[in-house]
Design a protein around this motif. Structure first.
Motif, PDB file in Angstrom:
ATOM      1  N   ASP A 267     -36.214  34.044 -70.470  1.00 10.71           N
ATOM      2  CA  ASP A 267     -34.575  33.366 -70.120  1.00 10.71           C
ATOM      3  C   ASP A 267     -34.458  32.603 -70.481  1.00 10.71           C
ATOM      4  O   ASP A 267     -35.301  31.859 -70.905  1.00 10.71           O
ATOM      5  CB  ASP A 267     -34.294  33.453 -69.053  1.00 10.71           C
ATOM      6  CG  ASP A 267     -34.548  34.823 -68.468  1.00 10.71           C
ATOM      7  OD1 ASP A 267     -33.556  35.774 -69.149  1.00 10.71           O
ATOM      8  OD2 ASP A 267     -35.058  35.271 -67.053  1.00 10.71           O
ATOM      9  N   PHE A 268     -33.425  31.749 -71.346  1.00 14.13           N
ATOM     10  CA  PHE A 268     -32.830  30.663 -72.301  1.00 14.13           C
ATOM     11  C   PHE A 268     -31.839  29.605 -71.381  1.00 14.13           C
ATOM     12  O   PHE A 268     -31.256  30.341 -70.604  1.00 14.13           O
ATOM     13  CB  PHE A 268     -32.486  30.859 -73.380  1.00 14.13           C
ATOM     14  CG  PHE A 268     -33.184  31.052 -73.957  1.00 14.13           C
ATOM     15  CD1 PHE A 268     -34.871  30.593 -74.990  1.00 14.13           C
ATOM     16  CD2 PHE A 268     -33.528  32.379 -74.835  1.00 14.13           C
ATOM     17  CE1 PHE A 268     -34.755  31.403 -75.875  1.00 14.13           C
ATOM     18  CE2 PHE A 268     -33.901  33.683 -75.202  1.00 14.13           C
ATOM     19  CZ  PHE A 268     -35.051  32.788 -76.058  1.00 14.13           C
ATOM     20  N   TYR A 269     -32.328  28.608 -70.700  1.00 10.18           N
ATOM     21  CA  TYR A 269     -31.845  27.581 -69.944  1.00 10.18           C
ATOM     22  C   TYR A 269     -31.300  26.341 -70.533  1.00 10.18           C
ATOM     23  O   TYR A 269     -31.947  25.937 -71.154  1.00 10.18           O
ATOM     24  CB  TYR A 269     -32.235  27.275 -68.554  1.00 10.18           C
ATOM     25  CG  TYR A 269     -32.402  28.410 -67.227  1.00 10.18           C
ATOM     26  CD1 TYR A 269     -31.737  28.979 -66.278  1.00 10.18           C
ATOM     27  CD2 TYR A 269     -33.698  29.304 -68.452  1.00 10.18           C
ATOM     28  CE1 TYR A 269     -32.472  29.482 -65.303  1.00 10.18           C
ATOM     29  CE2 TYR A 269     -34.067  30.429 -67.615  1.00 10.18           C
ATOM     30  CZ  TYR A 269     -33.210  30.776 -66.026  1.00 10.18           C
ATOM     31  OH  TYR A 269     -33.548  31.602 -64.774  1.00 10.18           O
ATOM     32  N   SER A 270     -30.457  26.068 -70.258  1.00 11.98           N
ATOM     33  CA  SER A 270     -29.840  24.523 -70.882  1.00 11.98           C
ATOM     34  C   SER A 270     -28.638  23.962 -70.572  1.00 11.98           C
ATOM     35  O   SER A 270     -27.914  24.669 -69.678  1.00 11.98           O
ATOM     36  CB  SER A 270     -29.074  25.010 -72.680  1.00 11.98           C
ATOM     37  OG  SER A 270     -28.765  23.742 -73.461  1.00 11.98           O
ATOM     38  N   ASP A 271     -28.567  22.626 -70.194  1.00 17.49           N
ATOM     39  CA  ASP A 271     -27.886  21.766 -69.791  1.00 17.49           C
ATOM     40  C   ASP A 271     -26.083  21.650 -70.820  1.00 17.49           C
ATOM     41  O   ASP A 271     -26.033  20.526 -70.010  1.00 17.49           O
ATOM     42  CB  ASP A 271     -28.271  20.823 -69.307  1.00 17.49           C
ATOM     43  CG  ASP A 271     -29.607  19.953 -69.757  1.00 17.49           C
ATOM     44  OD1 ASP A 271     -29.271  20.127 -71.349  1.00 17.49           O
ATOM     45  OD2 ASP A 271     -29.652  18.772 -69.740  1.00 17.49           O
ATOM     46  N   ARG A 272     -26.799  21.968 -71.542  1.00 17.00           N
ATOM     47  CA  ARG A 272     -25.434  21.183 -72.907  1.00 17.00           C
ATOM     48  C   ARG A 272     -24.459  22.603 -72.851  1.00 17.00           C
ATOM     49  O   ARG A 272     -25.141  23.825 -73.370  1.00 17.00           O
ATOM     50  CB  ARG A 272     -26.549  20.578 -74.087  1.00 17.00           C
ATOM     51  CG  ARG A 272     -26.740  19.496 -73.998  1.00 17.00           C
ATOM     52  CD  ARG A 272     -27.183  18.682 -75.128  1.00 17.00           C
ATOM     53  NE  ARG A 272     -28.405  19.389 -75.087  1.00 17.00           N
ATOM     54  CZ  ARG A 272     -29.645  19.158 -76.267  1.00 17.00           C
ATOM     55  NH1 ARG A 272     -28.979  18.743 -77.185  1.00 17.00           N
ATOM     56  NH2 ARG A 272     -30.667  19.752 -76.265  1.00 17.00           N
ATOM     57  N   ASN A 273     -23.955  22.591 -73.567  1.00 23.36           N
ATOM     58  CA  ASN A 273     -22.432  23.686 -74.328  1.00 23.36           C
ATOM     59  C   ASN A 273     -23.277  24.945 -75.564  1.00 23.36           C
ATOM     60  O   ASN A 273     -21.874  25.476 -75.628  1.00 23.36           O
ATOM     61  CB  ASN A 273     -20.772  23.222 -74.382  1.00 23.36           C
ATOM     62  CG  ASN A 273     -21.418  22.144 -75.334  1.00 23.36           C
ATOM     63  OD1 ASN A 273     -21.453  22.358 -76.074  1.00 23.36           O
ATOM     64  ND2 ASN A 273     -19.686  21.843 -75.248  1.00 23.36           N
ATOM     65  N   GLY A 274     -23.401  24.598 -76.229  1.00 28.59           N
ATOM     66  CA  GLY A 274     -24.395  24.980 -77.347  1.00 28.59           C
ATOM     67  C   GLY A 274     -25.363  26.128 -78.255  1.00 28.59           C
ATOM     68  O   GLY A 274     -25.870  25.474 -77.254  1.00 28.59           O
TER      69      GLY A 274
END
Length: 332
Positions: A267-274
């Protein structure tokens, strides 16, 4: 629980400097290795049925990291992706940099942070490695010198976290990422399923620079419920004649994507939008339509500085900024 020792070994030399590999291991025998060169994520291994299995494309020699063009596992930037016409404006001043991708700037230019050797330090108590670099304006042409710290950590539940922390002495741009390629089951990704939390992707011109418009996902680009990658590539060829994905999805929420096989999930988690996905054969000979790996680049949308609705990547003078990417492994 106390962390386990982080090991350090010499990996080679670049420009007369020693390059080191740091390896972090948890109690599950899951381990990650990172290099001081390019702050590269060199390996991500899980221990199953008495043996190690690698989840990412990697090299076991430094020269391949230096010479191969696919940025395998490297930290790219100070701005990942393309900047249209290699030009941008900050505070009313226009900056023109030297193009390195047709008429555009790619991954911060030919002297980006992916070409630098960082200073590493280990923290066994927290199962982490920190990599430090002064990103010089005189090297890459961007305004401002950045004090950059990249920290890799591995949790007891097999989550890899990469945090990028920066302070600049002038207003500048900051949007790095790890250019890591995943493959959960060798030899290819064709049978793996990709799910992306995205309703739209970026329209681009003939040089793959965003036009500023968003396109609603459909057919090949609709990964909301998950698509087998081989099926998505077949749909892509029927839809527009292309044989590979090299596209940016506008993501929302914390968990932005999931890649899965019949044995493993990340699973991939990010605090950015792209999220940029790129199907490729980064360590071998390309066979169109058959790919060994998929790059999963978590970042702010490319060319954001030239599009007001893409997000803010300006790093203000003396204002500390941090971004975090996370990669959670699960065995099925």
């Amino acid at each position: 629980m106390l962390g386990m020792p982080v090991t350090r070994t010499k990996f080679g030399q670049v420009d007369g400097e020693d390059v080191y590999k740091y390896t972090i291991e948890n109690s599950n025998k899951t381990r990650i290795s990172v290099l001081t060169y390019a702050a590269a994520w060199q390996n991500f291994e899980v221990y199953e049925d008495g043996e190690y299995h690698s989840l990412i494309s990697h090299f076991d020699d430094l020269q391949s990291y230096i010479e191969m063009p696919f940025q395998v596992g490297k930290t790219v930037g100070r701005v990942a992706g393309r900047i249209g016409k290699a030009r941008f404006m900050i505070n009313g001043k226009t900056y023109q940099l030297t193009p390195n991708n047709q008429t555009n700037l790619m991954h911060g230019g030919d002297d980006g942070i992916q070409t630098k050797n960082f200073i590493g330090s280990a923290d066994g108590k927290h199962n982490s490695v920190s990599l430090a670099l002064i990103v010089k304006s005189s090297d890459d042409g961007f305004p401002g010198n950045i004090d950059l710290l990249i920290t890799y950590s591995l949790s007891e539940d097999d989550e890899v976290s990469i945090t990028y922390t920066a302070v600049s002495d002038a207003d500048t741009l900051f949007n790095p990422t790890c250019h890591v390629y995943f493959n959960l089951d060798e030899p290819s990704i064709m049978d793996e399923t990709l799910q992306i939390a995205s309703d739209s992707y970026l329209d681009v011109d003939d040089e793959k620079v965003p036009t500023g418009s968003l396109i609603s996902v459909d057919k090949a680009f609709d990964f909301r419920k998950g698509q087998i990658i081989e099926n998505a590539l077949c749909n892509l060829e029927k839809q527009n004649g292309k044989l590979e994905f090299d596209d940016t999805f506008v993501t929302y929420g914390d968990r932005v994507a999931t890649l899965s096989s019949d044995k493993r999930v990340v699973d991939f988690y990010s605090d950015r939008n792209g999220l940029v996905i790129f199907t490729a054969n980064p360590t071998g000979v390309e066979v169109p339509g058959q790919y060994s790996s998929v790059a999963m680049e978590l970042q702010m949308l490319p060319d954001a500085i030239n599009h007001t609705n893409f997000g803010n990547i300006i790093l203000r003078k003396n204002q500390k900024t941090s971004y975090t990417n996370k990669y959670q492994y699960r065995k099925l």
